[in-house]
Design an enzyme around this catalytic site. Sequence first.
Site, short mmCIF file in Angstrom:
data_model
loop_
_atom_site.label_atom_id
_atom_site.label_comp_id
_atom_site.label_asym_id
_atom_site.label_seq_id
_atom_site.Cartn_x
_atom_site.Cartn_y
_atom_site.Cartn_z
N THR A 153 0.82 -1.18 0.00
CA THR A 153 0.00 0.00 0.00
C THR A 153 0.87 1.25 0.00
O THR A 153 2.01 1.22 0.42
CB THR A 153 -0.86 -0.04 1.28
OG1 THR A 153 -1.60 -1.25 1.30
CG2 THR A 153 -1.80 1.13 1.39
N GLY A 206 -1.05 -3.83 5.67
CA GLY A 206 -1.88 -4.96 6.06
C GLY A 206 -2.48 -4.82 7.45
O GLY A 206 -2.98 -3.76 7.84
#
Length: 567
Positions: free
Chosen positions: A376, A459
């Site tokens: 991300t 995560g």
Amino acid sequence: MKARALVLWAALLSAPALHAADRITGQPFATRSEVHAPHAMAATSHPLATQVALDVMKAGGSAVDAAIAANAALGLMEPTGNGIGGDLFAIVWDPATNKLHGYNGSGRSPKSLTLAEFERRGLTDIPPHGPLPVTVPGAVDGWFALHARFGKRTMAQNLQPAIRYAREGHPVHEVIAYYWDRSVPRLSKWPGFSEQFTIDGRAPRTGETWKNPNLANTLQQIADGGRDAFYKGDIARTIDAYFKANDGFLSYDDLAAHAGEWVDPVSTNYRGVEVWELPPSGQGIAALQILNLLEPHDLKSYGFGSPEHVHLFVEAKKLAFADRARWYADPAFHPAPVARLISKDYARERGKLISMERALREVQPGTPKQLDEGDTIYLTVADREGMMVSLIQSNYRGMGSGMAPPGLGFILQDRGEQFVLRADHPNGYAPGKRPFHTIIPAFATKDGKPWLSFGVMGGAMQPQGHVQILLNLIDFGMNLQEAGDAPRIQHDGSTEPAGQAVAMHDGGEVDLETGFPYETVRALMRKGHSVRFADGPYGGYQAIMVNPHGGYVGASESRKDGQAAGY
């Protein structure tokens, strides 16, 4: 000299174990100073993307314009974490209305892919790569939705910096090169990946120039044709044909039907600070649950890095994550009792399960009744008008599924791996359903005014990271940069809301980053914690804080390639 050396050695041994750096300012964990600027600030995981955001605001763009421009640049520069084949979530502070707005820009599973198809293939869980975990990418839709409400410049202007860098090239940064190199062996088998994301079959090296003319062309089509160029035009038709040719299910109709949605952020008050997250399908409310469980405890007196600090954090995380596994899902299929889950009363009830002496080995989810009434990049931007954007965007697992349609220059996400192949599970696979999402932006206000826009990518580390940043700022008195640089805790092993969803039965594992004293490690072991050392899974942080004297304060993750800068 020998006696002097012994004295110095004794002094080192007796020095506070938590001082990881010799900062003359007395901030032991800060790798560098906070960034201060009077007008605007941007913090991203890539210095060039940060500069793109600042250039946009200097040219009259809003914080949203700048965030879109930086996100587009990051899709090119950091394809190991994000891109237009992934999803997007954002929280925006609008100074015109003194209100927070949330956007859930996540996509749904293909309508033609059924649970029976997975069963026919003999699969017990969804594979991490290839065509099966691919869901509709929501990032481009998110850009246009945010821009329609808060943009000042045209989308063509916002995308131009990324287009230029894609054509002319840019040098690859160190951490990105490392993860790119790790991804190539796993993903090269999938059609289109090697042709578009390697140099002669290998990842680009640190400092090597990377160009992506295919992505430049795709972004130009979006700039010229708007949102529908991606979801209903030639790009969608190319994606459709690619999946038909490669045993996939994502279709033109899936793309054309996509729509993200504006959502109301939800909050809890932690020691006078209102902390805001987005409701499920993401995992943001786990941070709120952990904060509620910790609030009754005097963490300040225990001190950062103490056995009590780490133990209480881990136990609160276990309780929140048990609820995460049971309740967090696409609310269109499985509504969660959000108001009750983030209430103080519920936290008091669940907090009774925490013992100061022993670690929990198994945790059942709570049974809250509804009150009446989800790798991300993270970036944050603030402009001179007071608008602040907290934005997170991801391909999910590193470079995503590996599925790279020809000529488009991006990889589709593999977010569908988060589904469970059981019809009776909250995150059980179904056509047209949003998977559980890990990516979460965060925001905090004080007395109804903006205080902090921040996030920690990575995560299940994300809600854990959100909480640790806030504890560092509020309970332990760190500054904005120090709060991110301080060593982190990660608990692993809780029951997961996705995949095979194996229940925790052994208390899981506590990962401690370098910097915690050995006395704390031993005390945790005595309480029954399994403590291990892990290098790398502690997330990536960016933050912007409102300076009460005017302007902004910025901080960026020392574990990544990023930069906070302003003007």
